[in-house]
Design a protein around this motif. Structure first.
Motif, PDB file in Angstrom:
ATOM      1  N   PRO A  98       2.118   5.830 -12.952  1.00 56.87           N
ATOM      2  CA  PRO A  98       2.720   4.441 -13.632  1.00 56.87           C
ATOM      3  C   PRO A  98       3.174   3.503 -12.164  1.00 56.87           C
ATOM      4  N   GLY A  99       2.766   2.234 -12.414  1.00 57.88           N
ATOM      5  CA  GLY A  99       3.075   1.168 -11.340  1.00 57.88           C
ATOM      6  C   GLY A  99       2.348   1.099 -10.122  1.00 57.88           C
ATOM      7  N   ARG A 100       1.167   1.785 -10.204  1.00 55.44           N
ATOM      8  CA  ARG A 100       0.283   1.896  -9.106  1.00 55.44           C
ATOM      9  C   ARG A 100      -1.164   1.564  -9.519  1.00 55.44           C
ATOM     10  N   GLY A 101      -1.884   1.118  -8.492  1.00 57.78           N
ATOM     11  CA  GLY A 101      -3.299   1.089  -8.922  1.00 57.78           C
ATOM     12  C   GLY A 101      -4.318   1.304  -7.749  1.00 57.78           C
ATOM     13  N   ILE A 102      -5.434   1.481  -8.121  1.00 60.89           N
ATOM     14  CA  ILE A 102      -6.612   1.898  -7.207  1.00 60.89           C
ATOM     15  C   ILE A 102      -7.454   0.668  -6.820  1.00 60.89           C
ATOM     16  N   VAL A 103      -7.690   0.277  -5.533  1.00 59.65           N
ATOM     17  CA  VAL A 103      -8.112  -0.785  -5.248  1.00 59.65           C
ATOM     18  C   VAL A 103      -9.367  -0.723  -4.266  1.00 59.65           C
ATOM     19  N   LYS A 104     -10.401  -0.846  -4.420  1.00 56.51           N
ATOM     20  CA  LYS A 104     -11.517  -0.590  -3.546  1.00 56.51           C
ATOM     21  C   LYS A 104     -12.164  -2.115  -3.033  1.00 56.51           C
ATOM     22  N   SER A 105     -12.334  -2.170  -1.737  1.00 59.47           N
ATOM     23  CA  SER A 105     -12.781  -3.461  -1.380  1.00 59.47           C
ATOM     24  C   SER A 105     -14.055  -3.019  -0.346  1.00 59.47           C
ATOM     25  N   ARG A 106     -14.971  -4.074  -0.176  1.00 62.37           N
ATOM     26  CA  ARG A 106     -16.242  -4.220   0.668  1.00 62.37           C
ATOM     27  C   ARG A 106     -15.841  -5.107   1.643  1.00 62.37           C
ATOM     28  N   ASN A 107     -16.104  -4.439   2.837  1.00 61.66           N
ATOM     29  CA  ASN A 107     -15.787  -5.282   3.945  1.00 61.66           C
ATOM     30  C   ASN A 107     -16.972  -5.440   5.073  1.00 61.66           C
ATOM     31  N   ALA A 149       0.833  -1.095  -0.023  1.00 61.03           N
ATOM     32  CA  ALA A 149       0.148  -0.044  -0.116  1.00 61.03           C
ATOM     33  C   ALA A 149       0.804   1.199   0.080  1.00 61.03           C
ATOM     34  N   PHE A 150       0.570   2.207  -0.839  1.00 63.19           N
ATOM     35  CA  PHE A 150       0.963   3.516  -0.846  1.00 63.19           C
ATOM     36  C   PHE A 150       0.277   4.477  -0.115  1.00 63.19           C
ATOM     37  N   ALA A 151      -0.985   4.592  -0.140  1.00 57.33           N
ATOM     38  CA  ALA A 151      -1.859   5.614   0.488  1.00 57.33           C
ATOM     39  C   ALA A 151      -3.200   5.137   0.591  1.00 57.33           C
ATOM     40  N   PHE A 152      -3.982   5.636   1.736  1.00 62.02           N
ATOM     41  CA  PHE A 152      -5.185   5.336   2.024  1.00 62.02           C
ATOM     42  C   PHE A 152      -5.897   6.575   1.593  1.00 62.02           C
ATOM     43  N   LEU A 153      -6.687   6.158   0.546  1.00 59.38           N
ATOM     44  CA  LEU A 153      -7.479   7.633  -0.216  1.00 59.38           C
ATOM     45  C   LEU A 153      -8.857   7.819   0.352  1.00 59.38           C
ATOM     46  N   GLY A 154      -9.565   6.930   1.065  1.00 59.17           N
ATOM     47  CA  GLY A 154     -10.434   7.384   1.763  1.00 59.17           C
ATOM     48  C   GLY A 154     -11.595   6.108   2.085  1.00 59.17           C
ATOM     49  N   MET A 155     -12.907   6.321   2.641  1.00 62.30           N
ATOM     50  CA  MET A 155     -13.698   5.310   3.236  1.00 62.30           C
ATOM     51  C   MET A 155     -15.076   5.655   3.450  1.00 62.30           C
ATOM     52  N   ARG A 176      -8.081  -0.977 -10.641  1.00 59.62           N
ATOM     53  CA  ARG A 176      -7.867  -0.455 -11.945  1.00 59.62           C
ATOM     54  C   ARG A 176      -6.353   0.262 -11.621  1.00 59.62           C
ATOM     55  N   GLU A 177      -5.555   0.241 -12.592  1.00 57.98           N
ATOM     56  CA  GLU A 177      -4.305   0.839 -12.750  1.00 57.98           C
ATOM     57  C   GLU A 177      -4.642   2.569 -12.363  1.00 57.98           C
ATOM     58  N   SER A 178      -3.823   3.007 -11.847  1.00 52.60           N
ATOM     59  CA  SER A 178      -3.694   4.547 -11.766  1.00 52.60           C
ATOM     60  C   SER A 178      -3.460   5.265 -13.006  1.00 52.60           C
ATOM     61  N   ARG A 179      -4.287   6.227 -13.259  1.00 50.54           N
ATOM     62  CA  ARG A 179      -4.021   7.031 -14.455  1.00 50.54           C
ATOM     63  C   ARG A 179      -2.859   8.006 -14.413  1.00 50.54           C
ATOM     64  N   TYR A 215     -17.921  -1.506   5.756  1.00 58.91           N
ATOM     65  CA  TYR A 215     -17.014  -0.326   5.038  1.00 58.91           C
ATOM     66  C   TYR A 215     -16.305  -0.695   3.762  1.00 58.91           C
ATOM     67  N   THR A 216     -16.206   0.682   3.288  1.00 51.45           N
ATOM     68  CA  THR A 216     -15.540   0.415   1.753  1.00 51.45           C
ATOM     69  C   THR A 216     -14.481   1.387   1.697  1.00 51.45           C
ATOM     70  N   PRO A 217     -13.003   0.694   1.920  1.00 49.16           N
ATOM     71  CA  PRO A 217     -11.924   1.737   1.871  1.00 49.16           C
ATOM     72  C   PRO A 217     -11.304   1.483   0.429  1.00 49.16           C
ATOM     73  N   THR A 218     -10.731   2.663   0.117  1.00 46.73           N
ATOM     74  CA  THR A 218      -9.962   2.819  -1.119  1.00 46.73           C
ATOM     75  C   THR A 218      -8.687   3.312  -0.999  1.00 46.73           C
ATOM     76  N   ARG A 219      -7.625   2.325  -1.803  1.00 53.71           N
ATOM     77  CA  ARG A 219      -6.319   2.578  -1.267  1.00 53.71           C
ATOM     78  C   ARG A 219      -5.503   2.482  -2.629  1.00 53.71           C
ATOM     79  N   MET A 220      -4.326   3.196  -2.714  1.00 48.95           N
ATOM     80  CA  MET A 220      -3.441   3.103  -3.708  1.00 48.95           C
ATOM     81  C   MET A 220      -2.477   2.121  -3.386  1.00 48.95           C
ATOM     82  N   VAL A 221      -2.371   1.112  -4.376  1.00 49.83           N
ATOM     83  CA  VAL A 221      -1.290   0.026  -3.952  1.00 49.83           C
ATOM     84  C   VAL A 221      -0.328   0.027  -5.075  1.00 49.83           C
TER      85      VAL A 221
END
Length: 77
Positions: A41-50, A5-11, A35-38, A63-69
């Motif tokens: 480069p080399g990073r993606g955005i992942v959203k999960s439902r927990n 993980a690089f960053a926690f983007l929101g939840m 998805r890949e980050s626009r 809860y649904t966090p969004t992270r850059m990975v």
């Protein structure tokens, strides 16, 4: 996602019901978007439902966090 993980983007966070002493809970995790980050480069955005679920099947927290990975290709896999 440990060490990727690089960053926690929101939840989004919703409490749906109570939990009491003696309850047994578990977490169900589902990846709902990847998805890949626009812009990075080399990073993606992942959203999960927990979902935190009680022993009777009742969802008490969702809860649904969004992270850059780090992307797989950037990890050398």
């Amino acid at each position: 996602m440990q060490h990727t993980a690089f960053a926690f983007l929101g939840m989004q966070f919703e409490i749906k019901g109570p939990v009491f002493a003696g309850d047994t809970v578990h977490v169900e995790c589902e990846i709902i978007e990847a998805r890949e980050s626009r812009s990075r480069p080399g990073r993606g955005i992942v959203k999960s439902r927990n979902r935190i679920v009680k022993q009777d099947g009742t969802v008490v927290i969702e809860y649904t966090p969004t992270r850059m990975v780090k992307c797989r290709s950037a990890m050398g896999v």
